[in-house]
Enzyme design. Structure first.
Site, PDB file in Angstrom:
ATOM      1  N   GLU A  55       0.858  -1.187   0.000  1.00 53.55           N
ATOM      2  CA  GLU A  55       0.000   0.000   0.000  1.00 53.55           C
ATOM      3  C   GLU A  55       0.893   1.234   0.000  1.00 53.55           C
ATOM      4  O   GLU A  55       1.757   1.385   0.869  1.00 53.55           O
ATOM      5  CB  GLU A  55      -0.880   0.032   1.249  1.00 53.55           C
ATOM      6  CG  GLU A  55      -1.996  -0.989   1.245  1.00 53.55           C
ATOM      7  CD  GLU A  55      -2.958  -0.772   2.407  1.00 53.55           C
ATOM      8  OE1 GLU A  55      -3.975  -1.465   2.442  1.00 53.55           O
ATOM      9  OE2 GLU A  55      -2.682   0.085   3.276  1.00 53.55           O
ATOM     10  N   ASP A  88      -4.854   8.897   9.791  1.00 51.19           N
ATOM     11  CA  ASP A  88      -3.495   8.602  10.235  1.00 51.19           C
ATOM     12  C   ASP A  88      -3.240   9.099  11.656  1.00 51.19           C
ATOM     13  O   ASP A  88      -3.641  10.202  12.038  1.00 51.19           O
ATOM     14  CB  ASP A  88      -2.479   9.254   9.292  1.00 51.19           C
ATOM     15  CG  ASP A  88      -2.500   8.619   7.910  1.00 51.19           C
ATOM     16  OD1 ASP A  88      -3.044   7.503   7.791  1.00 51.19           O
ATOM     17  OD2 ASP A  88      -1.986   9.245   6.966  1.00 51.19           O
TER      18      ASP A  88
END
Length: 267
Positions: A59, A70
């Site tokens: 990824e 995140d």
């Protein structure tokens, strides 16, 4: 010799993703890294390092100034990467150059919705296919608003990877209907980052996903220890690791040793 090092790349898009899970091993090691952290050249070197360490799919994150999914480690990675002015177009050019070098592992481009829409969803699908992207994940794109992106990608044979979280319970079957590639199962509430304990309800959550789809299931968020992988292995076809790798690179550790230790109970 694996598909990344022999340069062979007979399959594309959905077919490449499906073949990776068939080849195994189980669970598949799926690393995440941010393109451009700390430099595009270092990202390129790390991708080859991950391939040598046994990655089955990779990824690759396109850095974004407001990466909602995140945690601190990957936010800092995005900040470092943004200094190199990497957007969607630059990411696709990077993937194209990587394919020209013979990098053959299936590649999931991880992009946020605003940059993708600014680039143009139809143009993005067309150019992603030409560049060598095999799947796309847009973490902040609600399923109810994914129709155009899903349609453009499907038209060129690239799956839009569905992401389901504990908060999706009760709606999992609806979210996975007609989807391709694999399911990204978020192990924990909150953002990315290593966790000492995974939630007690995680296995029941994975069972609910399993009952709703025949797609492979890959678990991400917080995984960094061998005993976590050993616990999840009977319930998932893939393990996604991001923040732990960022830590490792920051400390100068060996990726091959880390992967060997992480999967030592199941490979």
């Amino acid at each position: 010799m694996n598909a990344a090092s022999d340069g062979s790349r007979d399959l594309r898009g959905t077919a490449a993703i499906e073949a990776a899970f068939r080849r195994g091993p189980r669970p598949l090691f799926i690393p995440y890294l941010t393109l451009g952290d700390p430099t595009p050249e270092e990202t390129r070197a790390r991708l080859w390092e991950l391939a040598r360490a046994g990655a089955g799919i990779v990824e690759l994150g396109v850095p974004y100034s407001d990466p909602l999914a995140d945690g601190p480690v990957l936010r800092e990675a995005a900040v470092r990467a943004l200094r190199h002015r990497i957007g969607i177009g630059e990411a696709l050019a990077f993937v194209r150059s990587l394919r020209d070098e013979g990098f053959a592992l299936p590649l999931v481009l991880f992009a946020y919705a605003n940059p993708l829409f600014r680039f143009g969803a139809e143009r993005f699908a067309r150019e992603a296919l030409a560049a060598g992207v095999d799947a796309v994940l847009v973490p902040d794109l609600p399923p109810e608003e994914s129709g155009d992106v899903l349609g453009f990608l499907r038209a060129v044979g690239i799956p839009l990877i569905p992401l389901v979280a504990l908060t999706s319970r009760g709606r999992i079957a609806e979210r996975l209907a007609g989807r391709e590639g694999f399911v990204y199962a978020v192990s924990s509430l909150g953002t990315t980052g290593v966790r000492e304990r995974l939630p007690e309800e995680l296995l029941a959550f994975l069972a609910e996903i399993r009952a709703a789809t025949s797609l492979p299931v890959a678990v991400g968020f917080g995984i960094h220890r061998q005993e976590q992988v050993e616990m999840l292995a009977p319930h998932a076809e893939g393990i996604i690791v991001g923040s732990a790798l960022a830590h490792l690179w920051a400390e100068g550790g060996s990726v091959e040793e880390f992967v060997r230790e992480l999967f030592s109970g199941v490979w």
